[in-house]
Design a protein around this motif. Structure first.
Motif, mmCIF file in Angstrom:
data_model
loop_
_atom_site.group_PDB
_atom_site.id
_atom_site.type_symbol
_atom_site.label_atom_id
_atom_site.label_comp_id
_atom_site.label_asym_id
_atom_site.label_seq_id
_atom_site.Cartn_x
_atom_site.Cartn_y
_atom_site.Cartn_z
ATOM 1 N N UNK A 1 0.827 -1.215 0.000
ATOM 2 C CA UNK A 1 0.000 0.000 0.000
ATOM 3 C C UNK A 1 0.858 1.261 0.000
ATOM 4 N N UNK A 2 1.930 1.244 0.786
ATOM 5 C CA UNK A 2 2.784 2.440 0.865
ATOM 6 C C UNK A 2 3.478 2.705 -0.464
ATOM 7 N N UNK A 3 4.010 1.661 -1.104
ATOM 8 C CA UNK A 3 4.661 1.849 -2.404
ATOM 9 C C UNK A 3 3.661 2.298 -3.465
ATOM 10 N N UNK A 4 2.431 1.791 -3.411
ATOM 11 C CA UNK A 4 1.412 2.216 -4.370
ATOM 12 C C UNK A 4 1.075 3.683 -4.186
ATOM 13 N N UNK A 5 0.890 4.110 -2.943
ATOM 14 C CA UNK A 5 0.576 5.520 -2.677
ATOM 15 C C UNK A 5 1.748 6.421 -3.052
ATOM 16 N N UNK A 6 2.979 5.949 -2.810
ATOM 17 C CA UNK A 6 4.140 6.771 -3.151
ATOM 18 C C UNK A 6 4.249 6.971 -4.662
ATOM 19 N N UNK A 7 4.091 5.915 -5.434
ATOM 20 C CA UNK A 7 4.202 6.020 -6.888
ATOM 21 C C UNK A 7 3.082 6.889 -7.462
ATOM 22 N N UNK A 8 1.885 6.771 -6.899
ATOM 23 C CA UNK A 8 0.782 7.617 -7.370
ATOM 24 C C UNK A 8 1.056 9.083 -7.054
ATOM 25 N N UNK A 9 1.574 9.366 -5.874
ATOM 26 C CA UNK A 9 1.875 10.754 -5.507
ATOM 27 C C UNK A 9 2.974 11.338 -6.382
ATOM 28 N N UNK A 10 4.040 10.564 -6.609
ATOM 29 C CA UNK A 10 5.130 11.046 -7.459
ATOM 30 C C UNK A 10 4.649 11.255 -8.897
ATOM 31 N N UNK A 11 3.811 10.336 -9.383
ATOM 32 C CA UNK A 11 3.279 10.487 -10.737
ATOM 33 C C UNK A 11 2.417 11.733 -10.883
ATOM 34 N N UNK A 12 1.557 11.993 -9.895
ATOM 35 C CA UNK A 12 0.713 13.194 -9.942
ATOM 36 C C UNK A 12 1.560 14.458 -9.851
ATOM 37 N N UNK A 13 2.625 14.416 -9.052
ATOM 38 C CA UNK A 13 3.473 15.592 -8.881
ATOM 39 C C UNK A 13 4.161 15.978 -10.189
ATOM 40 N N UNK A 14 4.682 14.995 -10.917
ATOM 41 C CA UNK A 14 5.396 15.301 -12.154
ATOM 42 C C UNK A 14 4.465 15.406 -13.356
ATOM 43 N N UNK A 15 3.230 14.921 -13.237
ATOM 44 C CA UNK A 15 2.295 15.054 -14.362
ATOM 45 C C UNK A 15 1.827 16.484 -14.551
ATOM 46 N N UNK A 16 2.009 17.332 -13.540
ATOM 47 C CA UNK A 16 1.616 18.740 -13.659
ATOM 48 C C UNK A 16 2.453 19.450 -14.723
ATOM 49 N N UNK A 17 3.724 19.038 -14.858
ATOM 50 C CA UNK A 17 4.630 19.740 -15.773
ATOM 51 C C UNK A 17 4.214 19.559 -17.235
ATOM 52 N N UNK A 18 3.982 18.338 -17.758
ATOM 53 C CA UNK A 18 3.530 18.242 -19.148
ATOM 54 C C UNK A 18 2.136 18.843 -19.369
ATOM 55 N N UNK A 19 1.275 18.808 -18.342
ATOM 56 C CA UNK A 19 -0.029 19.452 -18.477
ATOM 57 C C UNK A 19 0.129 20.963 -18.621
ATOM 58 N N UNK A 20 1.080 21.533 -17.896
ATOM 59 C CA UNK A 20 1.358 22.970 -18.000
ATOM 60 C C UNK A 20 1.891 23.327 -19.376
ATOM 61 N N UNK A 21 2.588 22.381 -20.009
ATOM 62 C CA UNK A 21 3.163 22.643 -21.337
ATOM 63 C C UNK A 21 2.077 22.941 -22.358
ATOM 64 N N UNK A 22 0.921 22.307 -22.234
ATOM 65 C CA UNK A 22 -0.162 22.495 -23.199
ATOM 66 C C UNK A 22 -1.175 23.533 -22.723
ATOM 67 N N UNK A 23 -1.299 23.705 -21.400
ATOM 68 C CA UNK A 23 -2.303 24.635 -20.896
ATOM 69 C C UNK A 23 -1.773 26.063 -20.772
ATOM 70 N N UNK A 24 -0.483 26.200 -20.432
ATOM 71 C CA UNK A 24 0.087 27.534 -20.263
ATOM 72 C C UNK A 24 1.559 27.474 -20.662
ATOM 73 N N UNK A 25 1.835 27.750 -21.930
ATOM 74 C CA UNK A 25 3.191 27.622 -22.461
ATOM 75 C C UNK A 25 4.153 28.610 -21.811
ATOM 76 N N UNK A 26 3.639 29.790 -21.410
ATOM 77 C CA UNK A 26 4.525 30.786 -20.801
ATOM 78 C C UNK A 26 5.027 30.307 -19.443
#
Length: 303
Positions: A240-265
């Motif tokens: 459970x701890x490893x699953x929650x950690x990987x999900x948290x890390x994935x959500x944290x870094x997924x913000x960056x590519x989403x920002x690339x398309x939503x707000x290029x500046x």
């Protein structure tokens, strides 16, 4: 103002003088004489390089991985981290940092994978410790007790089907390589990641110097038996701890590519400016540090 500083300096000098005259040191802790005696007797500790080598040998044995395969996995992690960094951040510097942070990924994978094999080893470890302890209580010879267990274990197994264990290696090393029993027992304890077994091995070292302590081995085996019931709950928590950690890390870094398309500046500020790059580096190092922390807190309770 100068008078106040002078008074503070005088007070400090008087305090230091009193500590020196009375032989007091507030930065030292009370010494445990029994622990100090044990460290003196068990002075054949392993070097850091030797401990790391044994750690990887144990991982390879438990997971069936080879050194060549591990190097290939490490190279793939570095290359994959570099490519992922280029795709995420569009920056060579950040891609290099991400590839470095992903270098320990094969080690994490083998550590989690080895938990199953470690549980299977521990199932028979208590019985092995009990047999060796009973044999040692009868003969007062550590080498002979371990050798008797190894001979009984291999008696009805054909030579080509035998898989060498840490106890087989212990007997071979004592007979053929290094006759130092203390050093051999330290190596034996390092090969089997179990805190009760490590305590049992240290007690054997003390018994090597004072045979009257041999009856202290039996309570350690009993404590190990009591801790086995906690292992199932610990295994479920680890997943459970490893699953929650990987999900948290994935959500944290997924913000960056989403920002690339939503707000290029904003994406350009984050990946092209010095402050933005520093923020991403801190994120990557934090993810790496937390991965080591998660690995530490999810280790089995008896390790």
């Amino acid at each position: 103002m100068s008078i106040q500083i002078s008074l503070i300096l005088v007070f400090a000098l008087i305090s230091v003088s009193l500590f020196l005259l009375l032989g007091l040191n507030p930065f030292t802790t009370e010494q445990n004489l029994l622990k100090k005696r044990r460290l003196y007797l068990t002075g054949a500790k392993l070097k850091i390089a030797e401990r790391i080598a044994i750690r990887f040998q144990t991982l390879f044995r438990q997971t069936g991985c080879t050194q060549k395969k591990y190097l290939v996995m490490t190279g793939a992690s570095v290359a994959g981290g570099f490519l992922a960094g280029l795709m995420l951040f569009n920056s060579v510097e950040l891609a290099v940092v991400m590839s470095v942070c992903l270098t320990p990924a094969p080690f994490f994978y083998l550590t989690v994978k080895s938990a199953t094999a470690a549980r299977e080893e521990i199932e028979g470890l208590e019985n092995t410790m009990s047999i060796i302890t009973n044999a040692y209580a009868g003969c007062d010879d550590i080498i002979k007790a371990v050798e008797t267990y190894v001979e009984e274990k291999n008696r009805y197994i054909p030579a080509h089907l035998r898989s060498p264990t840490a106890f087989d290696e212990f007997v071979s090393e004592i007979k053929l390589i290094n006759p130092n029993v203390e050093h051999g027992l330290y190596r034996l304890a390092a090969k089997i990641k179990n805190r009760y077994f490590a305590e049992w091995a240290k007690m054997l070292i003390l018994c090597y110097h004072d045979r009257r302590l041999k009856f202290a081995l039996f309570p350690i085996i009993k404590a190990m038996n009591d801790a086995k019931s906690m292992q199932i709950e610990s295994d479920g928590m680890m997943v459970r701890v490893w699953r929650d950690y990987l999900m948290t890390a994935g959500l944290m870094f997924s913000v960056i590519p989403m920002m690339r398309f939503s707000n290029a500046e904003w994406f350009s500020i984050l990946t092209q400016t010095t402050i933005g790059k520093l923020l991403i580096v801190i994120m990557l190092l934090t993810a790496l540090a937390t991965a080591f922390y998660v690995m530490k807190i999810t280790k089995p309770v008896n390790r």
